[in-house]
Motif scaffolding. Sequence first.
Motif, short mmCIF file in Angstrom:
data_model
loop_
_atom_site.label_atom_id
_atom_site.label_comp_id
_atom_site.label_asym_id
_atom_site.label_seq_id
_atom_site.Cartn_x
_atom_site.Cartn_y
_atom_site.Cartn_z
N UNK A 607 0.83 -1.20 0.00
CA UNK A 607 0.00 0.00 0.00
C UNK A 607 0.87 1.26 0.00
N UNK A 608 1.94 1.24 0.81
CA UNK A 608 2.81 2.42 0.86
C UNK A 608 3.50 2.62 -0.50
N UNK A 609 3.88 1.50 -1.16
CA UNK A 609 4.53 1.62 -2.46
C UNK A 609 3.57 2.24 -3.48
N UNK A 610 2.30 1.83 -3.45
CA UNK A 610 1.31 2.38 -4.39
C UNK A 610 1.12 3.87 -4.15
N UNK A 611 1.24 4.27 -2.88
CA UNK A 611 1.11 5.69 -2.58
C UNK A 611 2.33 6.46 -3.07
N UNK A 612 3.51 5.86 -2.93
CA UNK A 612 4.74 6.53 -3.35
C UNK A 612 4.93 6.47 -4.86
N UNK A 613 4.39 5.43 -5.51
CA UNK A 613 4.49 5.27 -6.97
C UNK A 613 3.09 5.07 -7.52
N UNK A 614 2.34 6.15 -7.66
CA UNK A 614 0.95 6.02 -8.11
C UNK A 614 0.85 5.29 -9.46
N UNK A 615 -0.12 4.45 -9.57
CA UNK A 615 -0.34 3.73 -10.81
C UNK A 615 0.43 2.43 -10.93
N UNK A 616 1.23 2.11 -9.92
CA UNK A 616 2.01 0.87 -9.94
C UNK A 616 1.55 -0.05 -8.83
N UNK A 617 1.62 -1.36 -9.12
CA UNK A 617 1.24 -2.38 -8.14
C UNK A 617 2.37 -3.40 -8.02
N UNK A 618 2.40 -4.09 -6.87
CA UNK A 618 3.44 -5.07 -6.60
C UNK A 618 2.87 -6.47 -6.58
N UNK A 619 3.71 -7.43 -6.97
CA UNK A 619 3.38 -8.84 -6.89
C UNK A 619 4.51 -9.56 -6.19
N UNK A 620 4.20 -10.31 -5.18
CA UNK A 620 5.21 -10.97 -4.37
C UNK A 620 5.79 -12.21 -5.08
N UNK A 621 7.11 -12.30 -5.12
CA UNK A 621 7.78 -13.50 -5.65
C UNK A 621 7.98 -14.46 -4.46
N UNK A 622 7.06 -15.39 -4.33
CA UNK A 622 7.05 -16.23 -3.13
C UNK A 622 8.22 -17.22 -3.08
N UNK A 623 8.80 -17.53 -4.22
CA UNK A 623 9.93 -18.48 -4.21
C UNK A 623 11.27 -17.77 -4.04
N UNK A 624 11.26 -16.44 -3.83
CA UNK A 624 12.49 -15.68 -3.63
C UNK A 624 12.46 -15.05 -2.25
N UNK A 625 13.53 -14.42 -1.91
CA UNK A 625 13.60 -13.76 -0.61
C UNK A 625 14.29 -14.62 0.43
N UNK A 626 14.86 -13.95 1.41
CA UNK A 626 15.59 -14.60 2.50
C UNK A 626 15.03 -14.12 3.82
N UNK A 627 14.82 -15.06 4.72
CA UNK A 627 14.30 -14.74 6.06
C UNK A 627 15.34 -15.16 7.08
N UNK A 628 15.75 -14.21 7.93
CA UNK A 628 16.65 -14.52 9.03
C UNK A 628 15.81 -14.93 10.23
N UNK A 629 16.04 -16.14 10.75
CA UNK A 629 15.28 -16.61 11.90
C UNK A 629 16.24 -17.11 12.97
#
Length: 813
Positions: A607-629
Amino acid sequence: MPECQTDEIGTLRSGIEEIVQRLHPGCDDDLESLLTWLNPNEPSSNHHMRPPPLRLKDTMKLLVNQYYNGQYNSKNEFEISKGLSFDLTNLLPQFYVYQVRYHFFASFDSIKSFKDIQKLERYYDFPLKYIYLFQSNPDEWIMEKDSLRHYLINRNVEFLRNLKQRLAVLMMDDDYEVIEDILDWVNKAGGNVSSTELLMDVIFLKITKYCESHLDGVFSERFLVMKTYNKFITKYWVHITRLLACSVDDHELTNVIYSVFEKQFLRIRTKQAFEIFVANYPSSEPTILEMRKLLTNSKQLRKLIVLFLVEFEARILNPSVTTVDAFLAYVKCVKAFLTLDPSGKYLHSISSFVRSRFQERSDLVTVLLYAIMDLRSSELLEDPHVQVNAASLKALADEFKKSELAIDHDSSFTTGDRNAVADSLTVGGSLPYEEVMEQFLSWTPDSSIILPQSSVKQSPSHGLLDILLELFESKDFFISEFLKLQTKRLLSLKYYRLDKNWSNCLQILKKKLSNGTQATSIGITPSGNPSENTRSEDYSNINYIDVMLWDVKCSLELCQQMHQVSGLDPRIYPKFISYLYWNYHWDTGHSFELPQGLEQELEKYCRVYSEMRPGRALKLCRDQGVVEIELTFEDGRRESLDVTLEQYSVIQQFNADHRSPSLTAEDISAILKMDLARAKSVLRFWVEKRILLLENGYYIVQESKQSADPAVAYNVASGSGSASSLPERQDLTTDHQSQVPSILKNVWPFIQGMLMNLGSLKVEKIHSFLRATVPKELGYSAITQSHLDFYLSSLVEEERLECTSNGSYKLRN
């Protein structure tokens, strides 16, 4: 005895008896004893190498010796007697010579060695110490012996062969006195083989053995031929000149001997080609330089290449050698042969031979890129298809660098500074790694010393990278693989800092592609450079990485702005990528639900990204990313891990807040709406990490390391975790547990045939069929259903099987 010789001896014997009867009537018996004692063909009655008795000595004195010891006085009335005595002294030597000849030819085939002929000659010479048969003409007996020697050395092949072997042994033992005796004997024989020829042969043999003992395994010394030659001359030259009867200053002979040392050096080094050009390179460079001076014709080089390739194929180009080790050996080979032959003509032959074998290795491009960029072991990407040994990869990277230049890795790259600026994404300035990469990619061998000119036109010189790229099918393939590797690295990048060597490697490749038709441009074959259209396409692909780097830099700036917004979790560092340039497959099939708390936080960022970049939407790449646990356990243990979103979502279901003591793979699949095969794969990851345990089909948290069954943990780590009940596990011995992976591997053909005929089957049905059909000697009775389930899950990961939505397994199309 041959009839003709019998007649001659008989005639001689009759003549001797007649003269003796006239000169000394009544001496017939004494004469018979004398002739028998002289005769070598009478082994039972002759002299037996013993002095004659007194009576026989008197007979010798009466008949022969008196004429030579000063006791004979000539008188007129005895002139006839004197004539008869003269005839007797002529007939007796002839009689003895005929007897010796007969004995010699009768013993000819039994003369095998020099000792045999020495013994025989002593046997013939012994009677002449006591009876003066050849006193008036000593040369007669000498010529007779020499003629027998002549015949022996020319006709007895076995004797000559053994004589040569005897000389060789004596030369190796430095027994020069016996050698002189043999050579003297050969000279007197005057046969077809001269003593000089025999002596030179054994001298060359001694040089051969001397070189083998002094040159074997010595590769790092300079001027080794000269040093070895000088040692040999110092130790043996005096003896050699005495045997050859030549001057110590015979330079013609020393030149011949030195040439033998050079030939032996090349012969030994040709047999040791693999050790020189691969195993001991670069310490063997002095040997290579010395070989370059001595290799004077193409025939010698071709022989060297053939023997090297035979050894290289057997020891390197086989499946048991990893790609890193094989490529390291080839890089050493390239450098070594360019030192030997700067023209590169024979190196091209080697490249043509190994190209097809290297192209069979799917991880070749990855290995080359890792080595060029000199990645640290912590940066190696987890790829199940790439077997990478960190030590071998480091050795390969070292081969690409000048030894006097070191890469200064900035320690801040791995400190995890969340507020660091992505300076590595800029290309300005001169960096140490850039200098090293530039020298590596433009390296050419020293061509100050060139081999003899060949009628074949040599190809233009190429850099080391150009030669290595000849192993690939095309330049496009290499560039596309580099693009994939860079993409994977950027997608898996923690925070926003990229090591300098990645960006520097990109800039050097771009510079190399922009060089046009220069000799340093990337070329796949020695015949020419790629076309302009191909080069433009490659440059366009490389420019995709500029876009990705720009996205990472913009992500850092945008993240810093987002962290200023209240309500957003500052522990999240999003990466925003362009849809068209990242070569990312959005439909990966990895569909699952994230834990609720994480899902809500990511929605806030959207939501914050859409506010900062009007007209753009994000899609999550669920098979990417790193989580530190960080995981804590009841026994006080703490485990810190970097995991994927998928792995994090699964382990989160075992959080103490959820109050779920045990879950099955089906439970995880249902809760997270995840494919069952993926759920099993992720659970298997946590079992291998010793975080979860599998008990009776249920997964539970391993709160204490002491509570884990070592046998079960071993099998889980090997890919065949146990799901049997506790009493069933106790019945299995450790030996049986250690054999589980090999047993399951052996039953794979049965599983394959079963699924081929019946389609898809659940694990229970497969287990039942295997217990009924697998022969007892394969030991399948020790396998539980859970063992089989884990094994089938691993086959799904290897893309040999597919898991359907109802949990059945089938062959992959």
